[in-house]
Write a protein that holds these residues in place. Structure first.
Motif, PDB file in Angstrom:
ATOM      1  N   LEU A 144      -7.022   1.390  -0.914  1.00 26.43           N
ATOM      2  CA  LEU A 144      -5.763   0.755  -1.304  1.00 26.43           C
ATOM      3  C   LEU A 144      -4.890   1.719  -2.108  1.00 26.43           C
ATOM      4  O   LEU A 144      -3.658   1.741  -1.952  1.00 26.43           O
ATOM      5  CB  LEU A 144      -6.040  -0.506  -2.115  1.00 26.43           C
ATOM      6  N   HIS A 145      -5.517   2.515  -2.961  1.00 29.93           N
ATOM      7  CA  HIS A 145      -4.755   3.490  -3.745  1.00 29.93           C
ATOM      8  C   HIS A 145      -4.099   4.515  -2.825  1.00 29.93           C
ATOM      9  O   HIS A 145      -2.926   4.903  -3.043  1.00 29.93           O
ATOM     10  CB  HIS A 145      -5.675   4.191  -4.746  1.00 29.93           C
ATOM     11  N   GLU A 146      -4.796   4.932  -1.799  1.00 31.08           N
ATOM     12  CA  GLU A 146      -4.201   5.873  -0.836  1.00 31.08           C
ATOM     13  C   GLU A 146      -3.011   5.236  -0.130  1.00 31.08           C
ATOM     14  O   GLU A 146      -1.979   5.886   0.077  1.00 31.08           O
ATOM     15  CB  GLU A 146      -5.250   6.309   0.182  1.00 31.08           C
ATOM     16  N   ILE A 147      -3.141   3.963   0.220  1.00 31.29           N
ATOM     17  CA  ILE A 147      -2.031   3.259   0.874  1.00 31.29           C
ATOM     18  C   ILE A 147      -0.832   3.170  -0.059  1.00 31.29           C
ATOM     19  O   ILE A 147       0.321   3.360   0.355  1.00 31.29           O
ATOM     20  CB  ILE A 147      -2.505   1.861   1.329  1.00 31.29           C
ATOM     21  N   SER A 174       2.059  -1.109  -7.945  1.00 30.37           N
ATOM     22  CA  SER A 174       3.316  -0.404  -8.232  1.00 30.37           C
ATOM     23  C   SER A 174       3.115   1.104  -8.316  1.00 30.37           C
ATOM     24  O   SER A 174       4.101   1.846  -8.425  1.00 30.37           O
ATOM     25  CB  SER A 174       3.920  -0.908  -9.545  1.00 30.37           C
ATOM     26  N   GLY A 175       1.869   1.563  -8.304  1.00 24.78           N
ATOM     27  CA  GLY A 175       1.590   2.987  -8.424  1.00 24.78           C
ATOM     28  C   GLY A 175       1.489   3.466  -9.853  1.00 24.78           C
ATOM     29  O   GLY A 175       1.437   4.667 -10.109  1.00 24.78           O
ATOM     30  N   LYS A 232       0.752   6.719  -0.416  1.00 18.99           N
ATOM     31  CA  LYS A 232       1.466   7.134   0.796  1.00 18.99           C
ATOM     32  C   LYS A 232       2.768   6.366   0.986  1.00 18.99           C
ATOM     33  O   LYS A 232       3.531   6.643   1.911  1.00 18.99           O
ATOM     34  CB  LYS A 232       0.563   6.953   2.026  1.00 18.99           C
ATOM     35  N   GLY A 233       3.022   5.395   0.119  1.00 17.89           N
ATOM     36  CA  GLY A 233       4.273   4.641   0.217  1.00 17.89           C
ATOM     37  C   GLY A 233       4.272   3.601   1.307  1.00 17.89           C
ATOM     38  O   GLY A 233       5.336   3.245   1.835  1.00 17.89           O
ATOM     39  N   TYR A 234       3.092   3.074   1.638  1.00 24.74           N
ATOM     40  CA  TYR A 234       2.996   2.103   2.724  1.00 24.74           C
ATOM     41  C   TYR A 234       3.183   0.664   2.250  1.00 24.74           C
ATOM     42  O   TYR A 234       3.049  -0.267   3.042  1.00 24.74           O
ATOM     43  CB  TYR A 234       1.655   2.239   3.440  1.00 24.74           C
ATOM     44  N   PHE A 235       3.448   0.463   0.972  1.00 24.82           N
ATOM     45  CA  PHE A 235       3.824  -0.852   0.448  1.00 24.82           C
ATOM     46  C   PHE A 235       5.345  -0.926   0.313  1.00 24.82           C
ATOM     47  O   PHE A 235       5.990   0.056  -0.083  1.00 24.82           O
ATOM     48  CB  PHE A 235       3.217  -1.087  -0.939  1.00 24.82           C
ATOM     49  N   VAL A 236       5.925  -2.083   0.621  1.00 26.61           N
ATOM     50  CA  VAL A 236       7.331  -2.315   0.289  1.00 26.61           C
ATOM     51  C   VAL A 236       7.453  -2.214  -1.226  1.00 26.61           C
ATOM     52  O   VAL A 236       6.719  -2.896  -1.951  1.00 26.61           O
ATOM     53  CB  VAL A 236       7.791  -3.708   0.773  1.00 26.61           C
ATOM     54  N   PRO A 237       8.320  -1.361  -1.744  1.00 29.95           N
ATOM     55  CA  PRO A 237       8.380  -1.158  -3.198  1.00 29.95           C
ATOM     56  C   PRO A 237       8.997  -2.341  -3.938  1.00 29.95           C
ATOM     57  O   PRO A 237       9.687  -3.170  -3.349  1.00 29.95           O
ATOM     58  CB  PRO A 237       9.249   0.093  -3.333  1.00 29.95           C
ATOM     59  N   GLY A 238       8.726  -2.387  -5.237  1.00 27.62           N
ATOM     60  CA  GLY A 238       9.381  -3.372  -6.101  1.00 27.62           C
ATOM     61  C   GLY A 238       8.721  -4.724  -6.167  1.00 27.62           C
ATOM     62  O   GLY A 238       9.307  -5.679  -6.684  1.00 27.62           O
ATOM     63  N   GLY A 239       7.477  -4.837  -5.691  1.00 30.49           N
ATOM     64  CA  GLY A 239       6.827  -6.143  -5.665  1.00 30.49           C
ATOM     65  C   GLY A 239       6.619  -6.756  -7.030  1.00 30.49           C
ATOM     66  O   GLY A 239       6.646  -7.976  -7.180  1.00 30.49           O
ATOM     67  N   ALA A 240       6.417  -5.922  -8.054  1.00 33.64           N
ATOM     68  CA  ALA A 240       6.173  -6.446  -9.398  1.00 33.64           C
ATOM     69  C   ALA A 240       7.398  -7.153  -9.969  1.00 33.64           C
ATOM     70  O   ALA A 240       7.282  -7.876 -10.962  1.00 33.64           O
ATOM     71  CB  ALA A 240       5.734  -5.314 -10.329  1.00 33.64           C
ATOM     72  N   GLY A 241       8.554  -6.958  -9.348  1.00 28.29           N
ATOM     73  CA  GLY A 241       9.762  -7.635  -9.788  1.00 28.29           C
ATOM     74  C   GLY A 241      10.307  -8.607  -8.760  1.00 28.29           C
ATOM     75  O   GLY A 241      11.438  -9.070  -8.886  1.00 28.29           O
ATOM     76  N   THR A 242       9.492  -8.941  -7.759  1.00 28.23           N
ATOM     77  CA  THR A 242       9.936  -9.807  -6.667  1.00 28.23           C
ATOM     78  C   THR A 242       9.156 -11.112  -6.665  1.00 28.23           C
ATOM     79  O   THR A 242       7.925 -11.101  -6.736  1.00 28.23           O
ATOM     80  CB  THR A 242       9.740  -9.102  -5.305  1.00 28.23           C
ATOM     81  N   GLN A 243       9.872 -12.228  -6.583  1.00 29.64           N
ATOM     82  CA  GLN A 243       9.208 -13.528  -6.491  1.00 29.64           C
ATOM     83  C   GLN A 243       8.375 -13.566  -5.210  1.00 29.64           C
ATOM     84  O   GLN A 243       8.776 -13.063  -4.187  1.00 29.64           O
ATOM     85  CB  GLN A 243      10.267 -14.634  -6.500  1.00 29.64           C
ATOM     86  N   LYS A 283       8.943   0.660   9.201  1.00 35.34           N
ATOM     87  CA  LYS A 283       8.375  -0.489   8.505  1.00 35.34           C
ATOM     88  C   LYS A 283       7.307  -0.029   7.517  1.00 35.34           C
ATOM     89  O   LYS A 283       6.927   1.139   7.489  1.00 35.34           O
ATOM     90  CB  LYS A 283       7.766  -1.475   9.519  1.00 35.34           C
ATOM     91  N   LYS A 284       6.831  -0.966   6.707  1.00 41.33           N
ATOM     92  CA  LYS A 284       5.729  -0.707   5.781  1.00 41.33           C
ATOM     93  C   LYS A 284       4.489  -1.451   6.265  1.00 41.33           C
ATOM     94  O   LYS A 284       4.560  -2.320   7.131  1.00 41.33           O
ATOM     95  CB  LYS A 284       6.092  -1.172   4.374  1.00 41.33           C
ATOM     96  N   LEU A 285       3.350  -1.095   5.685  1.00 40.57           N
ATOM     97  CA  LEU A 285       2.104  -1.752   6.065  1.00 40.57           C
ATOM     98  C   LEU A 285       1.945  -3.089   5.342  1.00 40.57           C
ATOM     99  O   LEU A 285       1.591  -4.099   5.956  1.00 40.57           O
ATOM    100  CB  LEU A 285       0.914  -0.845   5.754  1.00 40.57           C
ATOM    101  N   PHE A 286       2.208  -3.099   4.027  1.00 39.55           N
ATOM    102  CA  PHE A 286       1.999  -4.282   3.189  1.00 39.55           C
ATOM    103  C   PHE A 286       3.225  -4.572   2.333  1.00 39.55           C
ATOM    104  O   PHE A 286       4.072  -3.698   2.114  1.00 39.55           O
ATOM    105  CB  PHE A 286       0.810  -4.077   2.243  1.00 39.55           C
TER     106      PHE A 286
END
Length: 478
Positions: free
Chosen positions: A276-279, A447-448, A282-293, A223-226
């Motif tokens: 937050l930048h470290e998170i 988005s990094g 480290k890839g702890y966010f579900v990717p692609g949020g900037a393109g997700t409703q 899973k991811k953190l956020f």
């Protein structure tokens, strides 16, 4: 004449981003004060379009609403929907059966209503919420003062002011005028599934280092953190602001609210942004949020449980009620701190009255807008809101101990109890209408595509541009 002239609003549009605010069900609602309020005029002013003449004011008709008149309300259709105002309008229609009440939804308040403000024919009542709300600095002097609403009796015969939590005028008072009635008590927190945490032996993180460690555990569990969605990227700004204020205290909050140079560079804010930048790195966010409703992104947390944590106001349970896993047990906890010795304790929270309702002075029937507010502040409508939205209003004594079966509502009460006097709020983002510009910066950061310096510079530029704009009226907060 018809005995029921309530007119239903248009079909709801797809919900966009929610807002900034809610609080919980205890009698300690504190906000950043912006000045006292002045007594409002006794006679509804009315202005634009076909003005409705003022009727006779009585105990049962405190605003002089004219029988056989029309009342138009436009309500932000976000996390709370808009039918709770339809319910209140029906209650008002019971008091005034010959008045026609029309309630319509909107997801873009500024886009749809600013032309009507300019044209002098705004609606009689507006819920000025959401990412597309109208900045109060542009319209505050065009709004009715609402002191008379609090001075009026509710439908049970009790003076409305005597039924409310303390300090609820503060967030809607601009330059000494009480012009926005914030209806919902909002607690800002980080939310999780208590059942999922119990199954895995996880605990809610109290510091950012604990959050980073939890991210590693989440990754081992697949899973991811956020997770985030494009319209709600600034939910992470709210979380960052809350954490930085807890870490550094009032000097952080006041620098930001007063648009001071380098406010975003304060050590406490930098500590949060670095975590937050470290998170992100480290890839702890579900990717692609900037393109997700944003509600689709939230469902990956509440329904799919791809992510462990999500920052939001207390509206989140109702917003996601149709996309939440069985036995999720949605629970909130205070924003993590940078260190284990912050200026404000870990239990400190941002909380306050939110969801601002306004009555434009140039509306055709301001008395009608105020009458809907009176209905909303009466027991039946306030209970309907809390029971169906699982969130408290500013009316005291409505939410039972079991929170109508809502773990999220119970946890809001628990957080407020634990916070005690350590409750804070801020309003600069909404007052100056910053959210749209800040969304761009936060989507890039999450988005990094932007480092800590980049997000700091980007957010500071937004503040600096407003500070340097002499056409923007400023409010000094102390």
């Amino acid at each position: 004449m018809s005995t029921n002239k309530f007119t239903e609003g248009r079909l709801a549009q797809a919900a966009l981003d929610r807002r900034t605010f809610v609080r919980g069900a205890v009698a300690t609602a504190l906000l950043a004060p912006l000045g006292g309020s002045l007594a409002s005029c006794a006679v509804p002013s009315g202005g634009g379009g076909e003005e409705t003449a003022a009727g006779e004011m009585t105990a049962d008709n405190p605003f002089g609403l004219v029988e056989d008149s029309d009342v138009e309300a436009v309500i932000f259709n976000g996390g709370y929907g808009f039918d709770y105002v339809e319910f209140a309008a029906e209650q008002a229609n019971g008091q005034f059966p010959d008045v026609t009440f029309e309630v319509s939804p909107s997801t873009q308040i500024a886009q749809e209503l600013q032309p009507r403000f300019v044209g002098g024919n705004p609606p009689d009542l507006v819920d000025n919420s959401g990412a597309g709300s109208i900045g109060f600095n542009t319209i505050a002097d065009q709004l009715e003062e609402l002191d008379d609403v609090f001075e009026a009796p509710n439908y049970e015969g009790t003076t409305i002011a005597d039924t409310l939590y303390p300090s609820v005028k503060d967030p809607g008072t601009y330059n000494g005028r009480f012009v926005a009635l914030n209806y919902v008590m909002t607690v800002y927190a980080v939310w999780y599934s208590a059942s999922l945490f119990d199954q895995n032996g996880w605990t809610a993180p109290a510091t950012w280092q604990e959050a980073i460690d939890l991210g590693a555990e989440a990754e081992r569990a697949g899973k991811k953190l956020f997770v985030w969605g494009k319209e709600a990227a600034t939910y992470y700004q709210t979380m960052a602001l809350d954490s930085a204020i807890k870490e550094g205290g009032d000097e952080v909050r006041l620098a930001l609210e007063n648009l001071e140079p380098n406010a975003w560079s304060h050590d406490a804010m930098q500590g949060v942004l670095e975590a937050l930048h470290e998170i992100v790195q480290k890839g702890y966010f579900v990717p692609g949020g900037a393109g997700t409703q944003f509600t689709a992104a939230q469902a990956r947390w509440s329904n799919d449980q791809d992510a462990l944590l999500y920052p939001s106001g207390g509206w989140i349970e109702n917003e996601m009620k149709d996309a939440t896993a069985n036995d999720f047990q949605m629970t909130g906890f205070p924003t993590p701190t940078v260190s284990d010795s912050p200026t404000l304790p870990y239990e400190a929270i941002r909380a306050g009255a939110g969801e601002p309702f306004i009555v434009p002075s140039e509306a055709a029937n301001p008395a009608g807008g105020k009458e809907i507010l009176r209905a909303m502040l009466s027991a039946e409508a306030a209970t309907n809101f809390s029971e169906t939205r699982l969130a408290p209003t500013i009316v005291r004594g409505i939410v039972p101990e079991d929170g109508f079966g809502s773990t999220a509502l119970v946890s809001q009460t628990s957080m407020l109890d634990a916070a005690g006097e350590n409750i804070f709020n801020y309003q600069f983002v909404d007052y100056y209408g910053m959210n749209a510009d800040q969304l761009v910066v936060w989507n890039a950061f999450l988005s990094g595509d932007m480092d800590v310096k980049g997000i700091t510079d980007g957010l500071q530029k937004i503040s600096d541009d407003i500070a340097a704009d002499d056409s923007v009226e400023k409010i000094e907060v102390s």
